[in-house]
Design an enzyme around this catalytic site. Structure first.
Site, PDB file in Angstrom:
ATOM      1  N   LYS A 192       0.769  -1.049  -0.193  1.00  0.00           N
ATOM      2  CA  LYS A 192      -0.174  -0.003  -0.008  1.00  0.00           C
ATOM      3  C   LYS A 192       0.830   1.333  -0.009  1.00  0.00           C
ATOM      4  O   LYS A 192       1.521   1.294   0.975  1.00  0.00           O
ATOM      5  CB  LYS A 192      -0.766  -0.051   1.200  1.00  0.00           C
ATOM      6  N   GLU A 266      10.713   0.793   9.730  1.00  0.00           N
ATOM      7  CA  GLU A 266      11.865   2.025   9.392  1.00  0.00           C
ATOM      8  C   GLU A 266      11.047   3.255   9.774  1.00  0.00           C
ATOM      9  O   GLU A 266      10.229   3.675   9.032  1.00  0.00           O
ATOM     10  CB  GLU A 266      12.332   1.867   8.002  1.00  0.00           C
ATOM     11  N   CYS A 300      13.666  10.649   6.360  1.00  0.00           N
ATOM     12  CA  CYS A 300      13.842  10.072   7.667  1.00  0.00           C
ATOM     13  C   CYS A 300      15.293  10.177   8.279  1.00  0.00           C
ATOM     14  O   CYS A 300      15.443  10.420   9.412  1.00  0.00           O
ATOM     15  CB  CYS A 300      13.437   8.655   7.751  1.00  0.00           C
ATOM     16  N   GLU A 397      11.095  15.392  15.243  1.00  0.00           N
ATOM     17  CA  GLU A 397      11.279  15.275  13.859  1.00  0.00           C
ATOM     18  C   GLU A 397      10.603  16.278  13.291  1.00  0.00           C
ATOM     19  O   GLU A 397       9.277  16.170  13.499  1.00  0.00           O
ATOM     20  CB  GLU A 397      10.994  13.793  13.429  1.00  0.00           C
TER      21      GLU A 397
HETATM   22  P1  NDP Z   1       2.416   7.785   8.597  1.00  0.00           P
HETATM   23  O1  NDP Z   1       3.248   7.089   9.582  1.00  0.00           O
HETATM   24  O2  NDP Z   1       0.974   7.882   9.216  1.00  0.00           O
HETATM   25  O3  NDP Z   1       2.195   6.911   7.040  1.00  0.00           O
HETATM   26  C1  NDP Z   1       3.033   6.193   6.674  1.00  0.00           C
HETATM   27  C2  NDP Z   1       2.289   5.087   5.839  1.00  0.00           C
HETATM   28  O4  NDP Z   1       1.398   4.314   6.722  1.00  0.00           O
HETATM   29  C3  NDP Z   1       1.253   5.630   4.867  1.00  0.00           C
HETATM   30  O5  NDP Z   1       1.025   4.665   3.807  1.00  0.00           O
HETATM   31  C4  NDP Z   1      -0.172   5.702   6.022  1.00  0.00           C
HETATM   32  O6  NDP Z   1      -1.280   5.711   5.074  1.00  0.00           O
HETATM   33  C5  NDP Z   1      -0.063   4.501   6.600  1.00  0.00           C
HETATM   34  N1  NDP Z   1      -0.783   4.294   7.617  1.00  0.00           N
HETATM   35  C6  NDP Z   1      -1.097   5.463   8.462  1.00  0.00           C
HETATM   36  N2  NDP Z   1      -1.875   4.952   9.539  1.00  0.00           N
HETATM   37  C7  NDP Z   1      -1.607   3.566   9.625  1.00  0.00           C
HETATM   38  C8  NDP Z   1      -2.126   2.550  10.626  1.00  0.00           C
HETATM   39  N3  NDP Z   1      -2.861   2.904  11.726  1.00  0.00           N
HETATM   40  N4  NDP Z   1      -2.109   1.302  10.304  1.00  0.00           N
HETATM   41  C9  NDP Z   1      -1.290   1.026   9.189  1.00  0.00           C
HETATM   42  N5  NDP Z   1      -0.761   1.832   8.259  1.00  0.00           N
HETATM   43  C10 NDP Z   1      -1.035   3.079   8.543  1.00  0.00           C
HETATM   44  O7  NDP Z   1       3.255   9.088   8.013  1.00  0.00           O
HETATM   45  P2  NDP Z   1       2.481  10.541   7.899  1.00  0.00           P
HETATM   46  O8  NDP Z   1       2.215  10.250   6.213  1.00  0.00           O
HETATM   47  O9  NDP Z   1       1.164  10.654   8.614  1.00  0.00           O
HETATM   48  O10 NDP Z   1       3.622  11.444   8.226  1.00  0.00           O
HETATM   49  C11 NDP Z   1       3.670  11.935   9.524  1.00  0.00           C
HETATM   50  C12 NDP Z   1       5.153  12.099  10.117  1.00  0.00           C
HETATM   51  O11 NDP Z   1       5.852  10.665   9.843  1.00  0.00           O
HETATM   52  C13 NDP Z   1       6.386  12.952   9.212  1.00  0.00           C
HETATM   53  O12 NDP Z   1       5.828  14.196   9.683  1.00  0.00           O
HETATM   54  C14 NDP Z   1       7.529  12.337   9.626  1.00  0.00           C
HETATM   55  O13 NDP Z   1       7.587  12.921  10.723  1.00  0.00           O
HETATM   56  C15 NDP Z   1       6.966  10.823   9.502  1.00  0.00           C
HETATM   57  N6  NDP Z   1       7.456   9.990   8.405  1.00  0.00           N
HETATM   58  C16 NDP Z   1       8.598   9.447   8.541  1.00  0.00           C
HETATM   59  C17 NDP Z   1       8.998   8.523   7.200  1.00  0.00           C
HETATM   60  C18 NDP Z   1      10.103   7.864   7.171  1.00  0.00           C
HETATM   61  O14 NDP Z   1      10.823   7.672   6.234  1.00  0.00           O
HETATM   62  N7  NDP Z   1      10.689   7.248   8.274  1.00  0.00           N
HETATM   63  C19 NDP Z   1       8.016   8.808   6.150  1.00  0.00           C
HETATM   64  C20 NDP Z   1       6.900   9.678   6.240  1.00  0.00           C
HETATM   65  C21 NDP Z   1       6.453  10.066   7.524  1.00  0.00           C
HETATM   66  P3  NDP Z   1      -1.757   7.008   4.719  1.00  0.00           P
HETATM   67  O15 NDP Z   1      -0.607   7.825   3.721  1.00  0.00           O
HETATM   68  O16 NDP Z   1      -2.766   6.605   3.455  1.00  0.00           O
HETATM   69  O17 NDP Z   1      -2.284   7.857   6.019  1.00  0.00           O
END
Ligand code: NDP
Length: 487
Positions: A192, A266, A300, A397
């Site tokens: 996904k 990650e 990240c 972050e």
């Molecule tokens: P999320 O952790 O919410 O999203 C990452 C993925 O997980 C997306 O595909 C999201 O779907 C999905 N997801 C969200 N909620 C759930 C759940 N309960 N169970 C399973 N999957 C889920 O990140 P955000 O997009 O909200 O970003 C917020 C913060 O996360 C950023 O500000 C940053 O700090 C951090 N981040 C870190 C990353 C990294 O590479 N380590 C990458 C992205 C974000 P959907 O997008 O459809 O909500």
């Protein structure tokens, strides 16, 4: 820098627009779910829009997968598992090679879609995201028939159905990081992409289809957090690979506790980038820019905490400010652009709220005098000085182009400060002394430590974190391990 200096500098660096053409790009108006080898309508018939962050205009509609769709995808992956896992590694490798070649052939199209949908500069998607995604498929294709050598005398077996959930900062690259090792080791997959950046994963679904891979081996479904949660909680998913926020990572860890599901996470980071007085200063300044402003800071492993040795702090900060004056913020599809659009309105609000927090806590801000486009989500490159370990912008972050700068005098002091974080994903060390580099790599609690460079990635090199940055490694030989079990 005086205003006069700035004007002289700016006048000597003006660029004409150099937009990447988009006429070779095919984007459908509406995308369905890729399940069991075909694009199928979502059971409840719901769709949501994906917008371009540079103008907030809709690009395409995308299906919203509900629990029933997730179930359908997991069933398809389960049915495909037996024959795919029993296929000789050499044959599996051929499909993965084909996917790599098809990504290369369509690289320009992928780059444009990545920049349109996610907001990153075309130079980055063209030169980094897409070639690296192809490299991951090439690299793991090579492993498919050599698993006995990767794990000698241990008889590795695939785990089963892998549920893979990826974020919006490197959409295609994260899909490649997840899919390639899973397929090479004989697993089937339900993947996904993030809600705001689904389009390159759907383009990848088309390519995967074209590769002729047996139906059900790869299923790509779109949706929001609930769709991700349905994958995590599905009883017939054997392994979860997640990249995203630490908050959601913790939720997933709780949800999978007590089950047989294998898990790799990650998560976030707050990387320390450390400049010693004996570093090549001009190169280090470029490194600072690359560490924090690459991909708008949506990284990240970004070097978002800068530590400069006191004796060179003034000169480094002065040179950094000058360099920031020349950064071009704007149209992601313009080949001159250094910093593109912030991925979503929500993320822009998060970044802006952290800038306010930094100011309220007494930090001294610097932003270059750059014109931001009117529509869309934009943030000027930002640095804060006069901050300390207790400031929230130093600890948390931000995931945007915001750098917090501190100084240090001794090695022990900087090690203490750099490790004083809940995260442990990345760090950078700038010095001309090899011995200092080795000393620092031993002392820093980070999964990756770069020396005299930053944000360099390679398919052969393992990547992952400690502490709240997660666990498990992706890339390299280590990246195979989460996808195998041993007899
Ligand atoms: P999320 O952790 O919410 O999203 C990452 C993925 O997980 C997306 O595909 C999201 O779907 C999905 N997801 C969200 N909620 C759930 C759940 N309960 N169970 C399973 N999957 C889920 O990140 P955000 O997009 O909200 O970003 C917020 C913060 O996360 C950023 O500000 C940053 O700090 C951090 N981040 C870190 C990353 C990294 O590479 N380590 C990458 C992205 C974000 P959907 O997008 O459809 O909500």
């Amino acid at each position: 820098m005086t205003k006069k200096d700035k004007n002289i500098f700016k006048a000597s660096w003006s660029y004409d627009e150099a937009p990447e053409s988009t006429d070779h790009v095919q984007i459908k108006k509406q995308y369905d779910l890729y399940i069991d080898g075909k694009f199928t309508k979502p059971i409840k018939g719901k769709y949501f829009a994906s917008y371009s962050p540079s103008d907030n205009k809709e690009i395409a509609k995308v299906a919203e997968a509900t629990q029933e769709d997730v179930d359908k995808a997991v069933k398809a992956a389960n049915r495909a598992f037996k024959s795919w896992s029993e296929l000789p590694g050499k044959e599996r490798g051929k499909y993965i090679f084909r996917i790599a070649r098809l990504i290369q052939e369509r690289a320009r199209e992928f780059s444009v879609i990545e920049s349109l949908d996610g907001g990153k500069p075309i130079r980055e998607s063209r030169d980094i995201d897409i070639p690296l995604a192809a490299n991951h498929f090439f690299y793991y294709a090579g492993w498919a028939d050599k698993l006995e050598y990767a794990f000698p005398n241990r008889k590795p077996k695939p785990v089963g159905v892998a549920g893979q959930i990826i974020p919006w900062n490197f959409p295609l690259l994260m899909a490649a990081w997840k899919l390639a090792p899973a397929l090479a080791t004989g697993n089937t997959v339900v993947l996904k992409p993030a809600e705001t950046t689904p389009l390159t994963a759907l383009k990848l679904a088309e390519i995967i289809h074209e590769s002729g891979i047996p139906k059900g081996v790869v299923n790509i479904i779109t949706g929001a957090g609930e769709t991700g949660a349905a994958i995590v909680n599905h009883p017939n998913v054997d392994k979860i690979a997640f990249t995203g926020s630490t908050g959601v990572g913790k939720y997933i860890q709780k949800a999978t506790a007590g089950t047989n599901k294998k898990l790799t996470l990650e998560l976030g980071g707050k990387g320390a980038n450390i400049i010693f007085e004996d570093a090549a200063i001009d190169q280090a300044v470029e490194g600072i820019v690359n560490a924090i402003f690459f991909n708008q800071g949506h990284v990240c492993c970004a070097g978002s905490r800068l530590f400069v040795q006191e004796s060179v702090a003034d000169v480094v900060i002065e040179k950094l400010k000058r360099r920031m004056e020349t950064l071009i913020v704007g149209n992601p599809l313009d080949k001159n652009t250094d910093i593109g659009a912030i991925n979503s309105k929500k993320q822009l609000q998060t970044i802006e709220s952290y800038i306010k927090i930094g100011l309220n806590e007494g930090g001294e801000i610097y932003q270059p005098d750059c014109k931001l486009p009117k529509n869309g989500n934009w943030c000027a490159p930002t640095l804060f000085i006069n901050v300390s370990q207790s400031h929230r912008i130093v600890q948390e972050e931000i995931f945007g182009p915001v750098l917090a700068i501190q100084t240090f005098r001794t090695i022990d002091e900087v090690v203490e400060k750099a490790n004083n974080t809940p995260f442990g994903l990345s760090a950078g060390v700038w010095t001309e002394k090899g011995s200092k580099i080795f000393h620092m790599t031993q002392k820093l609690n980070a999964g990756v430590v770069w020396a005299n460079t930053f944000n360099k990635f390679d398919a052969t090199s393992p990547f992952g974190g400690y502490k709240e940055s997660g666990f498990g490694r992706e890339g390299g030989l280590h990246g195979l391990k989460p996808y195998v079990k041993f007899e």
